[in-house]
Write a protein that holds these residues in place. Structure first.
Motif, PDB file in Angstrom:
ATOM      1  N   GLN A  95     -16.205  12.521   3.750  1.00 53.90           N
ATOM      2  CA  GLN A  95     -15.554  12.662   2.450  1.00 53.90           C
ATOM      3  C   GLN A  95     -14.138  13.205   2.603  1.00 53.90           C
ATOM      4  O   GLN A  95     -13.196  12.726   1.959  1.00 53.90           O
ATOM      5  N   GLN A  96     -13.982  14.182   3.480  1.00 51.77           N
ATOM      6  CA  GLN A  96     -12.656  14.748   3.712  1.00 51.77           C
ATOM      7  C   GLN A  96     -11.721  13.725   4.351  1.00 51.77           C
ATOM      8  O   GLN A  96     -10.534  13.625   3.992  1.00 51.77           O
ATOM      9  N   ALA A  97     -12.246  12.939   5.311  1.00 56.14           N
ATOM     10  CA  ALA A  97     -11.422  11.909   5.945  1.00 56.14           C
ATOM     11  C   ALA A  97     -10.989  10.857   4.935  1.00 56.14           C
ATOM     12  O   ALA A  97      -9.844  10.388   4.957  1.00 56.14           O
ATOM     13  N   TYR A  98     -11.898  10.503   4.043  1.00 57.31           N
ATOM     14  CA  TYR A  98     -11.541   9.526   3.011  1.00 57.31           C
ATOM     15  C   TYR A  98     -10.402  10.065   2.148  1.00 57.31           C
ATOM     16  O   TYR A  98      -9.423   9.360   1.877  1.00 57.31           O
ATOM     17  N   ARG A  99     -10.519  11.307   1.730  1.00 53.30           N
ATOM     18  CA  ARG A  99      -9.505  11.880   0.838  1.00 53.30           C
ATOM     19  C   ARG A  99      -8.143  12.016   1.526  1.00 53.30           C
ATOM     20  O   ARG A  99      -7.098  11.872   0.883  1.00 53.30           O
ATOM     21  N   SER A 100      -8.158  12.280   2.834  1.00 54.43           N
ATOM     22  CA  SER A 100      -6.894  12.534   3.525  1.00 54.43           C
ATOM     23  C   SER A 100      -6.276  11.292   4.151  1.00 54.43           C
ATOM     24  O   SER A 100      -5.061  11.263   4.375  1.00 54.43           O
ATOM     25  N   CYS A 101      -7.094  10.281   4.430  1.00 57.35           N
ATOM     26  CA  CYS A 101      -6.590   9.143   5.214  1.00 57.35           C
ATOM     27  C   CYS A 101      -6.651   7.804   4.501  1.00 57.35           C
ATOM     28  O   CYS A 101      -5.827   6.918   4.779  1.00 57.35           O
ATOM     29  N   HIS A 102      -7.614   7.603   3.623  1.00 60.23           N
ATOM     30  CA  HIS A 102      -7.824   6.273   3.039  1.00 60.23           C
ATOM     31  C   HIS A 102      -6.600   5.829   2.248  1.00 60.23           C
ATOM     32  O   HIS A 102      -6.083   6.559   1.396  1.00 60.23           O
ATOM     33  N   GLY A 103      -6.114   4.644   2.564  1.00 60.33           N
ATOM     34  CA  GLY A 103      -4.946   4.092   1.884  1.00 60.33           C
ATOM     35  C   GLY A 103      -3.623   4.491   2.492  1.00 60.33           C
ATOM     36  O   GLY A 103      -2.565   4.071   1.988  1.00 60.33           O
ATOM     37  N   SER A 104      -3.649   5.284   3.568  1.00 63.96           N
ATOM     38  CA  SER A 104      -2.397   5.688   4.203  1.00 63.96           C
ATOM     39  C   SER A 104      -1.789   4.533   4.991  1.00 63.96           C
ATOM     40  O   SER A 104      -2.390   3.467   5.122  1.00 63.96           O
ATOM     41  N   ALA A 105      -0.590   4.753   5.513  1.00 63.74           N
ATOM     42  CA  ALA A 105       0.152   3.719   6.255  1.00 63.74           C
ATOM     43  C   ALA A 105       0.289   2.445   5.424  1.00 63.74           C
ATOM     44  O   ALA A 105       0.006   1.341   5.883  1.00 63.74           O
ATOM     45  N   ASN A 106       0.706   2.617   4.160  1.00 70.13           N
ATOM     46  CA  ASN A 106       0.902   1.481   3.249  1.00 70.13           C
ATOM     47  C   ASN A 106      -0.363   0.652   3.098  1.00 70.13           C
ATOM     48  O   ASN A 106      -0.308  -0.580   2.977  1.00 70.13           O
ATOM     49  N   GLY A 107      -1.517   1.337   3.103  1.00 62.22           N
ATOM     50  CA  GLY A 107      -2.790   0.661   2.894  1.00 62.22           C
ATOM     51  C   GLY A 107      -3.425   0.103   4.147  1.00 62.22           C
ATOM     52  O   GLY A 107      -4.524  -0.459   4.078  1.00 62.22           O
ATOM     53  N   ARG A 108      -2.763   0.245   5.304  1.00 56.14           N
ATOM     54  CA  ARG A 108      -3.329  -0.314   6.534  1.00 56.14           C
ATOM     55  C   ARG A 108      -4.478   0.521   7.096  1.00 56.14           C
ATOM     56  O   ARG A 108      -5.213   0.057   7.970  1.00 56.14           O
ATOM     57  N   VAL A 109      -4.626   1.749   6.616  1.00 52.90           N
ATOM     58  CA  VAL A 109      -5.724   2.619   7.069  1.00 52.90           C
ATOM     59  C   VAL A 109      -6.742   2.747   5.941  1.00 52.90           C
ATOM     60  O   VAL A 109      -6.398   3.140   4.820  1.00 52.90           O
TER      61      VAL A 109
END
Length: 433
Positions: free
Chosen positions: A160-174
């Motif tokens: 859950q924490q990884a989703y909140r901090s990383c999901h959608g980063s790098a212009n959506g590539r992550v």
């Protein structure tokens, strides 16, 4: 804008069109034109043109089951459980931010050099992996190694924490999925909670299923049903789920995969090397299951090269089924591109207008493409599936950005990344000694 002209354009679209001497045009991160002959449309000043004469232009490949590499070549002759307990789990428990980043950036860069534009990576320390992916430019779907607390891996809270901090980063590539290590390290309650978390986050699931007979028997003895049956009962299966391996599926379990729309990653080299068996990929495909390809971990396949995986994918089926027509070339190329992209819900994996610009260019002036009949689509597919390897990759484009040009990384010195990965392994081995 980017215009690719004069190439043999392998679209992998619904009609399986191949344009000999065709073009692909990219505007931003999308493909805006694909067709025969040179591009005749108007282009703005500053447009880059790539002359793809003598090259194949095709969708980037998708590595549908991937673990960031740690120690390739160290445990070549042991079974799955021994490898996990004696090396894999101790190594991933010993990671810190620097080690995870250095291993990941090297692995992602190597994948780009192999013509892979997307990886579905189940590992640990997802924020560090996300930083590596953003730096190198690859498209990634990341998931944690979730297990019960006594196994000292990851938890639902980590996911859950990884989703909140990383999901959608790098212009959506992550992106971040919910990852289940494997069912022997879980409970029905944990699996149900994982399925609920994925639903709450509106994301996917990445899970190992039916990889070995030991796994199947352990789960059956402990929970009274086979792994895929337990995953189904727990709500883990579905159109946004990638089930890795699936070597030992019964007809009933294949039907569960079909009826739920679950996607399968077929990992033939890893399955063979670990002595786990040969997945029933032709039966899965015949049932209507979407099946892509993965290398698994370099520890269990010794390669990031999906061309090699394609070849093994077909040949082991032909040998085991005594059927020279099993998994034809066109089908395994589709598995390595479009099927993998579809499994992850990406609008990529084919060259057509509106799709994301994940594209690779391959040199055909190599012995492995010789002889090559002009205008012969089936001959081209044969070379791609059965003869080529990653050395033919000239250019890798992700989201419209050229990341590999003339077979070299554009933004990184590969020798430096290799040095960092070697140093990281030395440090890791000292920690787990």
């Amino acid at each position: 804008m980017l215009v690719i002209d004069n190439g043999t354009v392998l679209t992998v679209n619904d009609a399986d069109d191949v344009y000999f001497g065709g073009h692909v045009v990219v505007d931003g991160n999308r493909i805006v034109a694909v067709g025969e002959g040179p591009y005749r449309g108007s282009v703005p000043p500053g447009t880059e043109r790539l002359d793809a004469a003598g090259m194949v232009v095709m969708p980037g490949m998708v590595d549908l089951h991937y673990h960031t590499a740690v120690g390739k070549g160290l445990h070549d002759h042991v079974a799955l459980l021994e490898s996990l307990e004696n090396f894999w789990y101790p190594s991933i428990r010993a990671l810190d931010a620097k080690l995870a980043f250095d291993f990941a950036i090297h692995g992602y860069a190597e994948s780009l050099l192999c013509g892979v534009t997307t990886v579905n990576d189940m590992y640990r320390r997802l924020p560090d992996l996300a930083r590596a992916a953003a730096a190198v430019g690859i498209r990634v779907v990341l998931s944690n190694d979730i297990a019960l607390p006594e196994h000292r891996l990851d938890s639902l809270a980590d996911a859950q924490q990884a989703y909140r901090s990383c999901h959608g980063s790098a212009n959506g590539r992550v992106e971040v999925f919910v990852g289940i290590e494997w069912l022997p390290l879980t409970s029905p309650e944990l699996l149900r909670d994982a399925a609920q978390l994925a639903q709450n986050l509106d994301t996917g699931v990445h899970v190992h299923l039916n990889e070995s007979l030991d796994e199947v028997e352990t789960v059956r003895r402990r929970f009274g049903m086979r792994p895929t049956e337990l995953a189904h009962e727990s709500g883990l299966l579905g159109r946004r789920t990638v089930a890795a391996h699936c070597v030992w599926l019964t007809d009933h379990e294949i039907d569960l995969m079909r009826s739920t729309g679950t996607n399968i990653s077929y990992n033939p080299v890893s399955n063979a090397k670990l002595g786990n068996g040969i997945a029933r990929a032709p039966a899965m495909l015949a049932a209507g299951v979407n099946v892509g390809l993965g290398h698994d971990a370099a520890e269990s396949s010794n390669t990031h090269d999906l061309f090699e995986i394609m070849k093994f994918a077909s040949l082991v089926q032909r040998a085991s089924n005594q059927d020279s027509g099993a998994l034809p070339a066109e089908q395994v190329v589709r598995m390595a591109t479009r099927n993998g992209s579809d499994a992850l819900g990406h609008d990529a994996g084919r060259l057509s207008q509106g799709q994301r610009a994940d594209v690779i260019l391959l040199r055909t002036n190599r012995a492995m493409f010789t002889p090559l009949l002009d205008g012969d689509k089936r001959h081209l597919y044969s070379h791609l599936a059965f003869a080529a390897n990653a050395s033919v990759v000239d250019t890798t484009i992700v989201d419209g950005q050229i990341l590999v040009r003339n077979g070299e990384l554009v933004h990184f010195d590969y020798a430096e990344l290799r040095r960092r990965a070697n140093d990281a392994l030395t440090t890791l081995l000292k920690r787990i000694a």
